[in-house]
Design a protein around this motif. Structure first.
Motif, short mmCIF file in Angstrom:
data_model
loop_
_atom_site.label_atom_id
_atom_site.label_comp_id
_atom_site.label_asym_id
_atom_site.label_seq_id
_atom_site.Cartn_x
_atom_site.Cartn_y
_atom_site.Cartn_z
N HIS A 13 1.64 -19.07 145.34
CA HIS A 13 1.09 -18.10 144.20
C HIS A 13 1.01 -19.21 142.91
O HIS A 13 1.59 -18.70 141.99
CB HIS A 13 2.47 -17.29 143.91
N VAL A 14 0.19 -19.89 143.01
CA VAL A 14 -0.31 -20.59 141.78
C VAL A 14 -1.19 -19.91 141.12
O VAL A 14 -2.40 -19.35 141.56
CB VAL A 14 -0.62 -21.97 142.07
N THR A 15 -1.13 -19.64 139.62
CA THR A 15 -1.99 -18.93 138.92
C THR A 15 -3.02 -19.42 138.27
O THR A 15 -2.40 -20.64 137.64
CB THR A 15 -1.49 -17.50 138.26
N ILE A 16 -4.29 -19.34 137.97
CA ILE A 16 -5.33 -19.86 137.00
C ILE A 16 -4.94 -19.55 135.56
O ILE A 16 -4.34 -18.79 135.22
CB ILE A 16 -6.63 -19.40 137.48
N THR A 17 -5.16 -20.57 134.75
CA THR A 17 -4.67 -20.51 133.37
C THR A 17 -5.92 -20.11 132.70
O THR A 17 -7.03 -20.77 132.63
CB THR A 17 -4.19 -21.89 132.65
N ILE A 18 -6.13 -18.86 132.07
CA ILE A 18 -7.17 -18.30 131.38
C ILE A 18 -6.66 -17.63 129.87
O ILE A 18 -5.56 -16.90 130.01
CB ILE A 18 -7.85 -17.14 131.85
N ASN A 19 -7.36 -17.78 128.85
CA ASN A 19 -6.88 -17.26 127.63
C ASN A 19 -7.66 -16.29 127.16
O ASN A 19 -8.86 -16.32 127.61
CB ASN A 19 -6.90 -18.76 126.48
N VAL A 20 -7.04 -15.21 126.35
CA VAL A 20 -7.87 -13.91 125.70
C VAL A 20 -8.84 -14.53 124.83
O VAL A 20 -8.33 -15.43 124.20
CB VAL A 20 -6.92 -12.89 125.35
N GLY A 21 -10.02 -14.08 124.72
CA GLY A 21 -10.88 -14.53 124.02
C GLY A 21 -11.98 -15.85 124.60
O GLY A 21 -12.80 -16.18 124.19
N GLU A 22 -11.45 -16.31 125.80
CA GLU A 22 -12.20 -17.35 126.65
C GLU A 22 -13.55 -16.67 126.81
O GLU A 22 -13.59 -15.39 127.22
CB GLU A 22 -11.51 -17.72 127.66
N ASP A 23 -14.84 -17.44 126.78
CA ASP A 23 -15.87 -17.00 127.52
C ASP A 23 -15.55 -16.79 129.05
O ASP A 23 -14.92 -17.54 129.58
CB ASP A 23 -17.17 -18.10 127.34
N PHE A 24 -15.93 -15.77 129.67
CA PHE A 24 -16.02 -15.48 131.25
C PHE A 24 -17.02 -16.64 131.94
O PHE A 24 -18.17 -16.57 131.50
CB PHE A 24 -16.36 -14.15 131.24
N LYS A 25 -16.52 -17.08 132.77
CA LYS A 25 -17.29 -17.96 133.67
C LYS A 25 -17.36 -17.43 135.00
O LYS A 25 -16.68 -18.03 135.94
CB LYS A 25 -16.59 -19.35 133.45
N SER A 26 -18.11 -16.55 135.29
CA SER A 26 -18.05 -15.91 136.87
C SER A 26 -18.47 -16.67 137.72
O SER A 26 -17.74 -16.59 138.85
CB SER A 26 -19.09 -14.65 136.60
N ILE A 27 -19.31 -17.53 137.75
CA ILE A 27 -19.62 -18.50 138.69
C ILE A 27 -18.59 -19.76 138.92
O ILE A 27 -17.97 -19.95 139.99
CB ILE A 27 -20.88 -19.24 138.51
N VAL A 28 -18.07 -20.23 137.83
CA VAL A 28 -16.98 -21.41 137.99
C VAL A 28 -15.82 -20.39 138.58
O VAL A 28 -15.09 -21.20 139.19
CB VAL A 28 -16.76 -21.88 136.64
N TRP A 29 -15.48 -19.36 138.26
CA TRP A 29 -14.18 -18.88 138.70
C TRP A 29 -14.26 -17.98 139.78
O TRP A 29 -13.39 -17.35 140.08
CB TRP A 29 -13.50 -17.82 137.56
N LYS A 30 -15.47 -17.97 140.30
CA LYS A 30 -15.68 -16.93 141.78
C LYS A 30 -15.10 -15.68 141.54
O LYS A 30 -14.48 -15.18 142.16
CB LYS A 30 -15.24 -17.75 142.90
N ALA A 31 -15.83 -15.03 140.49
CA ALA A 31 -15.30 -13.79 140.21
C ALA A 31 -15.79 -12.58 141.32
O ALA A 31 -16.96 -12.72 141.78
CB ALA A 31 -15.90 -13.36 138.81
N GLN A 32 -14.93 -11.79 141.19
CA GLN A 32 -15.03 -10.51 142.32
C GLN A 32 -14.72 -9.38 141.66
O GLN A 32 -13.48 -9.18 140.95
CB GLN A 32 -14.62 -10.82 143.55
#
Length: 78
Positions: A13-32
């Motif tokens: 259960h390790v979560t990714i660190t993402i901050n509000v205001g950060e640019d969305f990186k759909s390819i790097v983050w494998k977004a679904q």
């Protein structure tokens, strides 16, 4: 002196660190796509934001709400 933080590979259960205001990186983050939110963007005031399940290259995951217009992260949710 700083030490590098290492994450054991068997940690489920390790979560990714993402901050509000950060640019969305759909390819790097494998977004679904996950869901739609009926709320305004914090940055450009677009009338809808979208939720995505994301995973980084190390297998850490999380969920973020992103504005499809300005592509900024508006929230991190569970």
């Amino acid at each position: 002196m700083r030490r590098a933080f290492t994450i054991p590979q068997d940690e489920p259960h390790v979560t990714i660190t993402i901050n509000v205001g950060e640019d969305f990186k759909s390819i790097v983050w494998k977004a679904q796509y996950d869901m739609d939110f009926k709320t305004e963007c914090l940055f450009c005031y677009s009338d809808k934001i979208k939720g995505y399940r994301v995973e980084d290259e190390w297998g850490r995951n999380g969920k973020v709400a992103v504005c499809p217009h300005c592509e900024k992260v508006n929230a991190v949710y569970l």
